[in-house]
Write an enzyme that holds these catalytic residues in place. Structure first.
Site, short mmCIF file in Angstrom:
data_model
loop_
_atom_site.label_atom_id
_atom_site.label_comp_id
_atom_site.label_asym_id
_atom_site.label_seq_id
_atom_site.Cartn_x
_atom_site.Cartn_y
_atom_site.Cartn_z
N GLU A 53 -0.10 -9.57 -0.71
CA GLU A 53 -1.52 -9.93 -0.47
C GLU A 53 -2.30 -9.94 -1.77
OE1 GLU A 53 -1.78 -6.81 2.52
OE2 GLU A 53 -2.36 -8.29 4.02
N ALA A 61 0.86 -1.18 0.00
CA ALA A 61 0.00 0.00 0.00
C ALA A 61 0.90 1.23 0.00
CB ALA A 61 -0.88 -0.01 1.24
N GLU A 90 4.91 -5.16 7.18
CA GLU A 90 4.13 -4.08 7.81
C GLU A 90 4.52 -3.84 9.26
OE1 GLU A 90 2.89 -6.60 5.98
OE2 GLU A 90 1.18 -5.92 4.76
N GLY A 113 0.83 -5.21 0.90
CA GLY A 113 -0.35 -5.34 0.04
C GLY A 113 -0.02 -5.95 -1.32
N1 CO8 Z 1 4.54 3.32 -0.55
C1 CO8 Z 1 4.91 4.50 -1.09
N2 CO8 Z 1 6.09 4.68 -1.73
C2 CO8 Z 1 6.92 3.64 -1.83
C3 CO8 Z 1 6.59 2.38 -1.29
C4 CO8 Z 1 5.33 2.24 -0.64
N3 CO8 Z 1 4.90 1.07 -0.13
N4 CO8 Z 1 7.61 1.52 -1.53
C5 CO8 Z 1 8.54 2.22 -2.21
N5 CO8 Z 1 8.13 3.50 -2.39
C6 CO8 Z 1 8.83 4.59 -3.08
C7 CO8 Z 1 9.98 5.11 -2.23
O1 CO8 Z 1 9.53 6.02 -1.27
C8 CO8 Z 1 10.87 5.74 -3.30
O2 CO8 Z 1 10.31 6.98 -3.66
P1 CO8 Z 1 11.28 8.29 -3.66
O3 CO8 Z 1 12.28 8.01 -4.73
O4 CO8 Z 1 10.33 9.40 -4.00
O5 CO8 Z 1 11.89 8.38 -2.31
C9 CO8 Z 1 10.65 4.82 -4.52
O6 CO8 Z 1 9.44 4.09 -4.25
C10 CO8 Z 1 11.78 3.80 -4.67
O7 CO8 Z 1 11.90 3.10 -3.43
P2 CO8 Z 1 13.31 2.94 -2.69
O8 CO8 Z 1 14.22 4.09 -2.98
O9 CO8 Z 1 13.03 2.65 -1.25
O10 CO8 Z 1 13.86 1.64 -3.45
P3 CO8 Z 1 14.86 0.54 -2.86
O11 CO8 Z 1 15.21 -0.32 -4.04
O12 CO8 Z 1 15.98 1.17 -2.09
O13 CO8 Z 1 14.00 -0.32 -1.81
C11 CO8 Z 1 12.03 -1.52 -1.07
C12 CO8 Z 1 12.91 -1.08 -2.27
C13 CO8 Z 1 12.80 -2.53 -0.20
C14 CO8 Z 1 10.81 -2.19 -1.68
C15 CO8 Z 1 11.66 -0.28 -0.23
O14 CO8 Z 1 11.12 0.72 -1.09
C16 CO8 Z 1 10.61 -0.57 0.81
O15 CO8 Z 1 10.91 -1.11 1.86
N6 CO8 Z 1 9.30 -0.21 0.54
C17 CO8 Z 1 8.24 -0.34 1.50
C18 CO8 Z 1 7.77 -1.78 1.58
C19 CO8 Z 1 6.67 -1.91 2.63
O16 CO8 Z 1 6.87 -1.62 3.79
N7 CO8 Z 1 5.48 -2.37 2.19
C20 CO8 Z 1 4.35 -2.51 3.07
C21 CO8 Z 1 3.49 -1.30 2.99
S1 CO8 Z 1 2.14 -1.33 4.14
C22 CO8 Z 1 0.98 -2.33 3.38
O17 CO8 Z 1 1.17 -2.78 2.29
C23 CO8 Z 1 -0.28 -2.60 4.13
C24 CO8 Z 1 -1.23 -3.39 3.27
C25 CO8 Z 1 -2.56 -3.44 3.90
C26 CO8 Z 1 -3.62 -3.06 2.90
C27 CO8 Z 1 -3.53 -1.59 2.62
C28 CO8 Z 1 -4.81 -1.11 1.98
C29 CO8 Z 1 -4.66 0.25 1.36
#
Ligand code: CO8
Length: 258
Positions: free
Chosen positions: A112, A65, A132, A109
């Site tokens: 999921e 998400a 998460e 998500g």
């Molecule tokens: N949301 C928003 N932006 C994101 C997300 C995300 N989940 N993941 C990555 N991005 C963005 C980053 O902020 C970055 O943007 P910017 O360049 O503007 O800073 C861009 O994508 C590239 O990401 P990274 O620079 O972090 O790329 P890396 O290769 O260094 O890392 C990762 C990749 C490991 C995937 C890292 O981005 C990360 O850890 N992302 C978050 C993963 C996460 O925690 N996911 C769970 C989210 S919560 C969730 O899914 C709850 C689901 C429940 C249902 C929700 C219903 C709406």
């Protein structure tokens, strides 16, 4: 129809839906979820489509998400707007099969969503995770339930509580994905599977999908009974006569969806 956050193509009865928010690794924001819901509605309503494939990029299926969109929401907002369930589960209501073709990150998500599809074909660079807990929350779109059913309690607890990622080889070993292929072959492999499905009797495909899904919701004896009744019902379709006649006559069947 054109979508802001998706790219779609159609080949031989298959609708390929590509998540396309590269700037956020395909994180699901409101716009993407609305687009995906509309794209699935459109594919479901089109008799020429027999199967859908959802994919992302080589770097990310979806990183979950959209954290930036979600971060400031209050309890009153998430409860009031029924955050998540409002349109997140559209894919689970598809009667036609939906294949997830996963390369790169399928996190939160994203994992999921992949598990809501009928099966997952993974690229060798795929990484699955429910991280998460790192954000001070839990999975919220079925992760604690579906992942546990897929891979068992011990591995699910390990992934959900430690936030560790699972690579494609481990995901295949423990039954999360049906097969793993080199990343360059992912789309062709998923499309070949989807085209095979789209070439079959659409009623047999939909009813068979219902039978397999019933295995998750019913005791064995009732599931087996449901299977038998639905199997019997398939003899009401012309496609059953055509499929069996074609076998006997050593030719390819021409299914008509009747
Ligand atoms: N949301 C928003 N932006 C994101 C997300 C995300 N989940 N993941 C990555 N991005 C963005 C980053 O902020 C970055 O943007 P910017 O360049 O503007 O800073 C861009 O994508 C590239 O990401 P990274 O620079 O972090 O790329 P890396 O290769 O260094 O890392 C990762 C990749 C490991 C995937 C890292 O981005 C990360 O850890 N992302 C978050 C993963 C996460 O925690 N996911 C769970 C989210 S919560 C969730 O899914 C709850 C689901 C429940 C249902 C929700 C219903 C709406």
């Amino acid at each position: 129809m054109a979508y802001e956050t998706l790219l779609t193509e159609t080949h031989d009865g298959v609708r390929l839906i590509r998540l396309n928010r590269p700037e956020a690794l395909n994180a699901f924001n409101n716009q993407l979820m609305n687009d995906l819901t509309a794209a699935l509605d459109e594919a479901e309503a089109d008799d020429a489509i027999g199967c859908m494939v959802i994919t992302g990029s080589e770097k990310a299926f979806a990183a979950g998400a959209d954290i930036k969109e979600m971060a400031s929401k209050s309890y009153a907002e998430v409860y009031g707007e029924d955050f998540i369930t409002r349109n997140w589960e559209r894919v689970t209501r598809c009667r036609k099969p939906v294949i997830a073709a996963v390369a790169g990150f399928a996190l939160g998500g994203g994992c999921e969503m992949a598990m809501m599809c009928d099966f997952i074909i993974a690229a060798d660079n795929a990484k699955f995770g429910q991280p998460e807990i790192n954000l001070g929350v839990s999975p919220g779109a079925g992760g604690t339930q579906r992942l546990t059913r897929f891979i068992g309690k011990s591995k699910a607890m390990d992934m959900i509580l430690t936030a560790r990622f699972m690579d494609a080889a481990e995901a295949e070993r423990c039954g999360l994905v049906s097969r793993v292929v080199p990343v360059a072959e992912l789309i062709d492999t998923a499309m070949a599977a989807a085209k095979k499905i789209a070439s079959l009797s659409p009623n047999a495909v939909k009813l068979t999908k219902e039978m397999v899904n019933a295995a998750y919701e019913t005791p064995l004896s009732q599931g087996v009974m449901l299977e038998r009744r639905l199997f019997h019902s398939l003899f009401a379709f012309e496609d059953q006569k055509e499929g069996m006649a074609a076998f006997v006559e050593k030719r390819k069947p021409a299914f008509k969806g009747r």
